[in-house]
Design a protein around this motif. Structure first.
Motif, PDB file in Angstrom:
ATOM      1  N   ILE A  87       1.291  -1.276  -0.191  1.00  0.00           N
ATOM      2  CA  ILE A  87       0.397  -0.811   0.143  1.00  0.00           C
ATOM      3  C   ILE A  87       0.724   1.336   0.141  1.00  0.00           C
ATOM      4  O   ILE A  87       0.438   2.524  -0.784  1.00  0.00           O
ATOM      5  N   THR A  90       2.290   1.482  -3.621  1.00  0.00           N
ATOM      6  CA  THR A  90       1.629   2.156  -4.543  1.00  0.00           C
ATOM      7  C   THR A  90       0.396   2.965  -4.198  1.00  0.00           C
ATOM      8  O   THR A  90       0.278   3.718  -5.181  1.00  0.00           O
ATOM      9  N   SER A  91      -0.100   3.053  -3.560  1.00  0.00           N
ATOM     10  CA  SER A  91      -1.260   4.246  -3.245  1.00  0.00           C
ATOM     11  C   SER A  91      -0.936   5.156  -2.735  1.00  0.00           C
ATOM     12  O   SER A  91      -1.272   5.949  -2.616  1.00  0.00           O
ATOM     13  N   TYR A  92       0.697   5.737  -1.847  1.00  0.00           N
ATOM     14  CA  TYR A  92       1.182   6.624  -1.414  1.00  0.00           C
ATOM     15  C   TYR A  92       2.396   7.336  -2.578  1.00  0.00           C
ATOM     16  O   TYR A  92       2.721   8.255  -1.950  1.00  0.00           O
ATOM     17  N   ASN A  93       2.781   6.099  -2.824  1.00  0.00           N
ATOM     18  CA  ASN A  93       4.101   6.508  -3.956  1.00  0.00           C
ATOM     19  C   ASN A  93       5.139   6.754  -2.741  1.00  0.00           C
ATOM     20  O   ASN A  93       5.837   8.093  -3.497  1.00  0.00           O
ATOM     21  N   LEU A 144      -6.207  -4.593   2.623  1.00  0.00           N
ATOM     22  CA  LEU A 144      -6.183  -4.623   0.916  1.00  0.00           C
ATOM     23  C   LEU A 144      -8.416  -4.542   0.504  1.00  0.00           C
ATOM     24  O   LEU A 144      -7.760  -4.751  -0.822  1.00  0.00           O
ATOM     25  N   VAL A 149      -3.129  -6.537  -3.949  1.00  0.00           N
ATOM     26  CA  VAL A 149      -2.515  -5.407  -4.869  1.00  0.00           C
ATOM     27  C   VAL A 149      -0.682  -5.504  -5.488  1.00  0.00           C
ATOM     28  O   VAL A 149       0.028  -6.341  -4.782  1.00  0.00           O
ATOM     29  N   SER A 300       3.369  -9.215  -4.999  1.00  0.00           N
ATOM     30  CA  SER A 300       2.321  -8.764  -5.136  1.00  0.00           C
ATOM     31  C   SER A 300       1.587  -8.789  -3.299  1.00  0.00           C
ATOM     32  O   SER A 300       1.816  -9.803  -2.742  1.00  0.00           O
TER      33      SER A 300
END
Length: 380
Positions: A87, A90-93, A144, A149, A300
């Motif tokens: 997370i 991917t989501s917060y870079n 998730l 993810v 993943s």
């Protein structure tokens, strides 16, 4: 002469040699049954990588078991820590370094929490970690959203899929051999210095032959494919760190004392509760590292990541000679047990053995290992 023989053929050493013999038989059978596929450099490289996650968990689990406790939640914590890393990437870079720190930190905090419940509230470790198994699995599903993810960061993926160059692998092998020789000589000198007998360098040489031969053979086989896998290097570092803690530190000796007789340890001045919390936090470190390798290897994070990994780690420790009653076990034995379990998984998969039969065989081996341990304790 008798003292030297006793040091060479001690009970722990004899058990290790027996396990190595069992492993050799397993490998020989699978190599024959798979048509000479099992012992190829490609498959052995895959086998070493596959066992790395279970073995790293087993290193931490061994210390918990030695202290007379257990942790049934490491599979769920592995999935949760791996989900945190995915997370964050991917989501917060955020960068890979941030993902690594957060994943390990979360696992350590969970270890501290569960260790505190066990040590200070006197809730049995079995109950605390059984609850953790369910709670942290639920946390993974929530984190998730019930979906897998994927992770695309190649630097992160390299943690579980890259290799050390052959030249660097041989250099590390030479360093490892020098360490084996150094510690063998140091142990003999310590025996004389503490008045436990005369130094016997012939005995030290005989004891060093097996690990040196293993280092050379391992490096040669790995380099025959693509080099030593990075997950295996992380495993070796984890195992050496765990062996140092258990064999060469006051903390490690206290763990054995606590597992052998917690009341006697307390009366001798050992802070049992604090050391129990510490060992659960250490298991959190190893679980976080294993989570990073597992997530990077598959590329993943998934809601079912790490399912039953806790049982694999416990089985590795028991097969490796650890007593579930506490007070006995070695890091080397736990890693060797993990290798035996991984070899069975790998070999049965190559033979297309059905899943239910694999579970039956592994479960039977675990029960047999515990049964032999109990028989040995009664005879002692």
């Amino acid at each position: 002469m008798e003292n030297s023989q006793e040091r060479i053929f001690s009970r722990a050493a004899l058990r290790a040699y027996v396990m190595i013999g069992v492993l050799a038989v397993i490998w020989a059978y699978f190599h024959w049954a798979t048509g000479s596929i099992f012992l190829t450099p490609l498959n052995l490289s895959n086998l070493a990588t596959q066992m790395s996650v279970t073995a790293i968990l087993a290193v931490g689990m061994l210390m918990v078991i030695v202290s007379g406790n257990i942790d049934l939640s490491v599979g769920s914590v592995l999935g949760f820590a791996g989900g945190i890393a995915a997370i964050v990437l991917t989501s917060y870079n955020y960068g890979v370094a941030t993902a690594i720190v957060l994943a390990v930190a979360v696992a350590v905090l969970i270890g501290l929490f569960q260790g505190s419940l066990t040590a200070y509230l006197n809730i049995p470790a079995f109950i605390v970690t059984l609850g953790g198994l369910l709670a942290w699995r639920g946390a993974v599903k929530w984190l998730l959203g019930g979906y897998t993810v994927p992770v695309s960061d190649q630097t992160f993926i390299a943690i579980g899929n890259s290799y050390i160059q052959p030249a660097a692998g041989w250099a590390m092998a030479v360093i490892a051999i020098l360490f084996v020789i150094f510690f063998s000589v140091r142990n003999e000198r310590a025996i004389k210095a503490y008045g436990l007998g005369e130094s016997n360098y012939t005995a030290a040489s005989l004891r060093a032959i097996v690990p040196i031969a293993g280092i050379i053979a391992f490096t040669w086989v790995m380099n025959s494919y693509r080099g030593i896998p990075v997950p295996v290097m992380i495993l070796l570092g984890s195992a050496l760190f765990g062996a140092f803690l258990t064999n060469s530190t006051v903390f490690g000796r206290r763990l054995y004392a606590i597992g052998g007789n917690p009341e006697a340890a307390r009366l001798s001045g050992i802070d049992v509760k604090r050391n129990v919390v510490k060992v659960y936090a250490l298991l959190g470190v190893f679980t976080g590292v294993a989570a990073l390798i597992f997530t990077a290897r598959v590329g993943s994070a998934a809601p079912d990541a790490g399912v039953l990994k806790e049982l694999d780690a416990i089985a590795a420790c028991v097969i490796g000679g650890a007593s579930l009653m506490g007070g006995r076990g070695t890091i080397f034995g736990a890693c060797l047990g993990a290798l035996i379990m991984a070899s069975l998984d790998n070999g049965m998969s190559l033979l297309n053995v059905r899943d239910f039969m694999q579970d039956i065989i592994k479960g039977s081996i675990l029960v047999a290992a515990v049964g032999l341990d109990m028989m040995g304790r009664r005879q002692a």
